[in-house]
Design an enzyme around this catalytic site. Structure first.
Site, short mmCIF file in Angstrom:
data_model
loop_
_atom_site.label_atom_id
_atom_site.label_comp_id
_atom_site.label_asym_id
_atom_site.label_seq_id
_atom_site.Cartn_x
_atom_site.Cartn_y
_atom_site.Cartn_z
N ARG A 8 -11.33 -7.52 13.49
CA ARG A 8 -10.20 -7.91 12.65
C ARG A 8 -8.91 -7.49 13.35
NH1 ARG A 8 -11.02 -4.54 7.69
NH2 ARG A 8 -9.21 -5.66 6.89
N SER A 10 -6.16 -5.98 11.98
CA SER A 10 -5.37 -4.88 11.43
C SER A 10 -5.24 -3.75 12.45
CB SER A 10 -6.01 -4.35 10.15
OG SER A 10 -7.19 -3.62 10.44
N LYS A 78 -18.40 2.48 6.24
CA LYS A 78 -18.39 2.42 4.77
C LYS A 78 -18.25 0.99 4.26
CE LYS A 78 -13.43 3.46 4.21
NZ LYS A 78 -12.99 2.26 3.48
N ASP A 79 -17.74 0.08 5.11
CA ASP A 79 -17.57 -1.31 4.72
C ASP A 79 -18.75 -2.19 5.13
OD1 ASP A 79 -15.09 -0.56 3.81
OD2 ASP A 79 -14.01 -1.29 5.56
N THR A 123 -5.13 2.61 -5.59
CA THR A 123 -6.33 2.64 -4.76
C THR A 123 -7.03 1.29 -4.88
OG1 THR A 123 -8.50 3.65 -4.38
CG2 THR A 123 -7.69 3.67 -6.64
N SER A 125 -10.26 1.15 -4.32
CA SER A 125 -11.66 1.55 -4.42
C SER A 125 -12.05 1.87 -5.86
CB SER A 125 -11.89 2.79 -3.54
OG SER A 125 -13.09 3.44 -3.88
N ARG A 127 -14.78 3.26 -6.55
CA ARG A 127 -15.38 4.60 -6.44
C ARG A 127 -14.32 5.67 -6.66
NH1 ARG A 127 -14.74 8.09 -2.48
NH2 ARG A 127 -13.81 6.49 -1.15
N ARG A 128 -13.18 5.52 -5.99
CA ARG A 128 -12.10 6.49 -6.17
C ARG A 128 -11.57 6.46 -7.60
NH1 ARG A 128 -9.74 4.24 -0.88
NH2 ARG A 128 -10.80 5.46 0.72
N ARG A 145 -3.98 -3.16 -2.42
CA ARG A 145 -4.59 -3.89 -1.31
C ARG A 145 -3.66 -3.89 -0.11
NH1 ARG A 145 -8.11 -7.88 -1.82
NH2 ARG A 145 -8.18 -7.62 0.44
N GLY A 146 -4.18 -4.39 1.01
CA GLY A 146 -3.40 -4.47 2.24
C GLY A 146 -3.87 -3.44 3.26
N ASN A 147 -3.38 -3.57 4.50
CA ASN A 147 -3.77 -2.61 5.52
C ASN A 147 -3.07 -1.27 5.26
OD1 ASN A 147 -1.12 -2.77 6.67
ND2 ASN A 147 -1.73 -4.59 7.83
N VAL A 148 -3.38 -0.28 6.07
CA VAL A 148 -2.88 1.07 5.83
C VAL A 148 -1.35 1.11 5.82
CG1 VAL A 148 -2.84 3.45 6.68
CG2 VAL A 148 -4.96 2.15 6.76
N THR A 150 0.76 -1.30 5.13
CA THR A 150 1.24 -1.97 3.91
C THR A 150 1.15 -1.04 2.71
OG1 THR A 150 0.58 -4.14 4.75
CG2 THR A 150 0.88 -3.94 2.36
N ARG A 151 0.04 -0.33 2.61
CA ARG A 151 -0.16 0.57 1.47
C ARG A 151 0.85 1.72 1.48
NH1 ARG A 151 -6.79 0.79 0.74
NH2 ARG A 151 -7.15 -1.37 1.33
N CYS A 239 -21.83 -4.06 -4.09
CA CYS A 239 -20.47 -3.61 -3.83
C CYS A 239 -19.64 -3.46 -5.10
CB CYS A 239 -19.77 -4.57 -2.88
SG CYS A 239 -19.75 -6.27 -3.49
#
Length: 294
Positions: A8, A10, A78-79, A123, A125, A127-128, A145-148, A150-151, A239
């Site tokens: 990818r 990113s 994890k993905d 988040t 997730s 899970r989180r 959402r978004g890449n790191v 962006t977040r 998922c």
């Protein structure tokens, strides 16, 4: 050997693929990168769970490999689903993993515990979100959402009081210093996702390619993450289910496993310690203890 890694685009995905590329080059291989845009990258305005989960970051990458455009893909483990096309692909190596924890990031508050009542936490997730609600039921948890980059930009713009990310990705990109406050969350509070902090190197089922990447495998990480993946696979929840699991080989060679799962509306957390020689069955056996409560 000439190899191509499908990746990818990113920053984090490229960092991970470049990391693997350098190590394969050090082993004498010639390595190129092929950037692939995935469905998960295209749809950034909806929660992952509602559009098919983390497998959306895998499909187009595997298609590039099937088409002969690449022989290798580098994933955040994890993905990477526990069920995948083993007829054509194999999870050939799992390098030594980075930090397994999640990290709290905020511009105004030093710790998760110090967040004010009804603070907004971002988040992507479930899970989180599940574990945050157990620790601080008063928080307002919204999708992120978004890449790191962006977040973190969304955090800096004040859209969130805090965000939660995987610490490994933040460390790898060297961007922890860009946020005023951060707190590494204890795994007792926030049990990580299976395989968190580890990379998974997927290859086509070509013995020569598999042999080329095998030297990058770390046995300790492979054992820990296999336990975690077996746990999730045994539960067959997919998922959409919020589940955390972490296995750690201790100094005395025993293995401590932590897991968190939502059962009948309640967050259930359990710990288990097993002898090292029992590791191959540990993940599935532990999952069966949770199944009894379902």
């Amino acid at each position: 050997m000439k190899l191509t890694i499908a990746t990818r685009g990113s920053k984090l995905a490229l960092w991970q693929s470049e990391w693997v590329k350098k190590r394969l080059e050090n082993l004498g291989h010639e390595v190129d990168l092929k950037i692939v845009v995935t469905t998960g990258d295209k749809i950034i305005d909806k929660p992952l769970a509602s559009i098919g989960g983390k497998g959306l970051f895998i499909k187009e990458v595997e298609e590039a490999m099937l088409n002969g455009e690449a022989q290798i893909a580098v994933h955040s483990l994890k993905d990477f689903p526990t069920e995948y096309d083993t007829e054509h692909f194999t999870l050939a190596a799992i390098p030594k993993r980075e930090a397994v924890e999640d990290v709290f990031l905020s511009e105004n508050f030093e710790t998760l515990a110090e967040l004010p009542h009804e603070a907004v936490v971002g988040t992507s997730s479930i899970r989180r979100a599940m574990q945050l609600k157990k620790f601080r039921p008063d928080l307002v948890i919204t999708d992120l959402r978004g890449n790191v980059d962006t977040r973190i930009n969304k955090l800096k713009r004040g859209e969130y009081d805090a965000i939660i990310l995987a610490y490994a990705g933040v460390k790898r990109l060297g961007i922890i210093k860009e946020v005023r406050y951060f707190e590494i969350l204890d795994t007792d509070i926030m049990v990580p996702a299976m395989g968190q902090g580890a990379l998974g190197i997927e290859t086509i089922n070509d013995p020569a390619v598999i042999e080329a990447v095998k030297p990058l495998n770390d046995l300790r990480t492979q054992i820990e993450t296999t336990i975690e993946r077996d746990f999730v696979d045994e539960l067959k929840l997919g998922c959409h289910a919020p589940v955390g699991v972490n296995a750690k080989i201790m100094i005395d060679d025993s293995i401590k496993i932590k897991a968190a799962l939502e059962i009948k509306g309640e967050v259930v957390k359990k710990d288990l310690v097993v002898a090292f020689e029992e590791w191959q069955n540990a993940g599935r056996d532990f999952a069966r203890e949770f199944k009894k409560l379902m």
